[in-house]
Write a protein that holds these residues in place. Structure first.
Motif, PDB file in Angstrom:
ATOM      1  N   TYR A   1     -90.271 -72.898  45.182  1.00  0.00           N
ATOM      2  CA  TYR A   1     -90.549 -72.774  43.744  1.00  0.00           C
ATOM      3  C   TYR A   1     -92.024 -72.444  43.532  1.00  0.00           C
TER       4      TYR A   1
ATOM      5  N   SER B   1     -91.534 -78.430  40.134  1.00  0.00           N
ATOM      6  CA  SER B   1     -91.452 -77.652  38.894  1.00  0.00           C
ATOM      7  C   SER B   1     -91.990 -78.486  37.726  1.00  0.00           C
TER       8      SER B   1
ATOM      9  N   PHE C   1     -87.842 -70.610  38.834  1.00  0.00           N
ATOM     10  CA  PHE C   1     -86.873 -71.647  38.485  1.00  0.00           C
ATOM     11  C   PHE C   1     -85.451 -71.182  38.793  1.00  0.00           C
TER      12      PHE C   1
ATOM     13  N   ASP D   1     -93.499 -69.113  41.857  1.00  0.00           N
ATOM     14  CA  ASP D   1     -94.259 -69.327  40.629  1.00  0.00           C
ATOM     15  C   ASP D   1     -95.641 -68.686  40.733  1.00  0.00           C
TER      16      ASP D   1
END
Length: 504
Positions: A73, A348, A86, A77
């Protein structure tokens, strides 16, 4: 007293770490079942077209973002956007959910083999249920029990995985030594004969003889090399990472590629595909134990043992292999039931999740999230078992279906990781202690080739059941990634809007 320096990982140690993380003994029986000797070509192709280039990319991700806690993630990102990070990570998480569905039922086969010497799950019946529904019920109870234990912080049980790793190494040794002895005793005659050099690229299995089916097998090879993304974070602990990591990866690619190819070939010494594998009771869940049992029988016969003694040796081989695989399955299950989930949730933004989902219990476990995940796993187990019963399909169909679903879900996020790499390389604000690609032109070429391989493998795996008009497999194969991806998109959109309103 300046001797307290942190010991750095050497090339040899890193090769061993990569080998123990990637190489799976159970992958080669599956490969031999699906393609025979033909799996060798595709496994070698997978090593050089996917494993080698992607591992270099993951190393760059991991070294530059070593402080991030969100795994893939965080990588996505930092490269493309939070939304796509996501969605891709949610699809990656779905692979572990489907993996739990598959392994929970494989554990039933493993326990049956340990107790009875062979797979008897086809005869299991509880409360008037047929065998498929009975196995599903036992699997659900097992998943619930494991989740309950994990929530109570019984992390010491995960140490079983180290015992399982040792057992799997011993199984490799047994396969090699027994096969060499059988080959010598049988005057170098192979049980699965080689008629032409094309046998090393084509399949003896009718299900994998069309061009599309053969190319779709590439996804099995990619799946066999999966897991290296977890190694990307060790580059900061390497001795001279700019030299150590690429050297270790090249060595690992050769060693693991040859190891897989050798094991696939070794099965052909004791196994005739038509006589042993092409049987209605043989499936992807019990193939390892069927081949190991036959290996023991052939070894006994090679030494001139009586038929009953050879059969007893075969039973011992299957039980020992099942015990080793049970340790490996349980150790992996206890770790993977919470590790990917916890990594994703903690990595996240918390604003994307309901507050209860991110809350950790006194043992440091995301208890609510774990029970939500377990509920989904149990619903999938029950749904697939009921669907299989309604359309009158056997366990072979069930495990083929689960394997295809797992393969697609687990390898599809790699497309995002590889595809995002050029955007990651564009960033100038990152400290990069390790760089494998210095030429942008070379990097883009490798990214295009690797992405193409991944897309073709996944695309053909999805297309094949549609061409065969196997509508259940076709829908199920795309349902996992599509369903989880759609849910992730909706969740991200709704939670982002809500977070923005609260901030304003």
């Amino acid at each position: 007293m300046g001797e307290n320096k942190v010991k750095k990982i050497t090339t040899g140690a890193l090769v061993l770490m990569i080998f123990s993380t990637i190489f799976g003994f159970a992958n080669t029986p599956v490969a031999f079942m699906q393609m025979g000797y033909g799996a060798i070509f595709w496994y070698i192709l997978g090593a050089f077209l996917y494993f080698l280039p992607s591992s270099m990319m993951y190393a760059e991700y991991g070294s530059a973002l070593k402080e991030s806690k969100g795994g893939i993630y965080s990588w996505l990102d930092a490269s493309i956007s939070g939304k796509w990070a996501f969605i891709a990570t949610f699809i990656w998480l779905s692979a572990w959910v489907i993996w739990q569905v598959m392994i929970s039922q494989k554990i039933c086969v493993t326990v049956s083999t340990i107790i009875f010497g062979h797979d008897t799950t086809g005869t299991w019946h509880l409360f008037g249920l047929n065998s498929t529904l009975t196995v599903a019920l036992v699997s659900i109870l097992g998943v619930v029990a494991i989740t309950w234990l994990v929530n109570h912080g019984i992390d010491t049980i995960a140490k079983i995985s180290s015992v399982g790793g040792l057992a799997v190494m011993l199984l490799n040794a047994v396969l090699i030594i027994s096969s060499v002895v059988i080959l010598f005793k049988n005057n170098f005659q192979l049980a699965q004969p080689i008629h032409h050099i094309s046998d090393f690229a084509t399949s003896v299995n009718q299900s994998f003889q069309s061009p599309i089916a053969m190319i779709s097998f590439m996804i099995y090879a990619i799946f066999a090399y999966g897991g290296l993304e977890s190694m990307g974070g060790v580059t900061d602990s390497l001795d001279k990472p700019e030299k150590t990591f690429p050297k270790a990866i090249i060595i690992s690619t050769i060693v693991i590629g040859i190891g897989y190819a050798l094991n696939i070939f070794l099965w052909g010494i004791s196994i005739n595909w038509n006589q042993v594998v092409d049987h209605p009771n043989v499936n992807l869940a019990n193939i390892t134990y069927v081949l190991m049992q036959n290996l023991g029988i052939e070894l006994g016969q090679a030494f001139g043992l009586s038929t009953s003694a050879a059969l007893t040796m075969g039973t011992v081989f299957s039980r020992v292999s099942a015990l080793g695989m049970l340790c490996a399955y349980l150790g992996s299950f206890f770790v993977l039931v919470y590790s990917p989930l916890k990594s994703f949730i903690m990595g996240s933004p918390k604003s994307l999740w309901p507050e209860k989902v991110t809350k950790l219990n006194k043992n440091g476990m995301p208890s609510i999230a774990l029970w939500i995940q377990t509920t989904i796993v149990c619903v999938l187990i029950a749904s697939i078992a009921i669907a299989s019963t309604l359309i009158h399909q056997d366990s072979k169909f069930l495990f083929n279906l689960l394997t295809s679903m797992s393969n697609v879900s687990s390898t599809l996020p790699y497309v995002f990781l590889v595809g995002a790499f050029p955007f990651f390389k564009k960033r100038t604000d990152l400290d990069r202690p390790f760089e494998a690609f210095h030429s942008r032109k070379v990097m883009l070429t490798i990214v295009v080739i690797t992405c193409t391989v991944l897309l073709i493998a996944n695309g053909f795996t999805i297309i094949q059941p549609f061409l065969d008009k196997d509508w259940v497999s076709a829908v199920a194969t795309v349902a996992g990634p599509l369903g989880f991806g759609t849910f992730a998109y909706i969740l991200y959109t709704v939670r982002s809007k809500r977070a923005n309103k609260q901030n304003n």
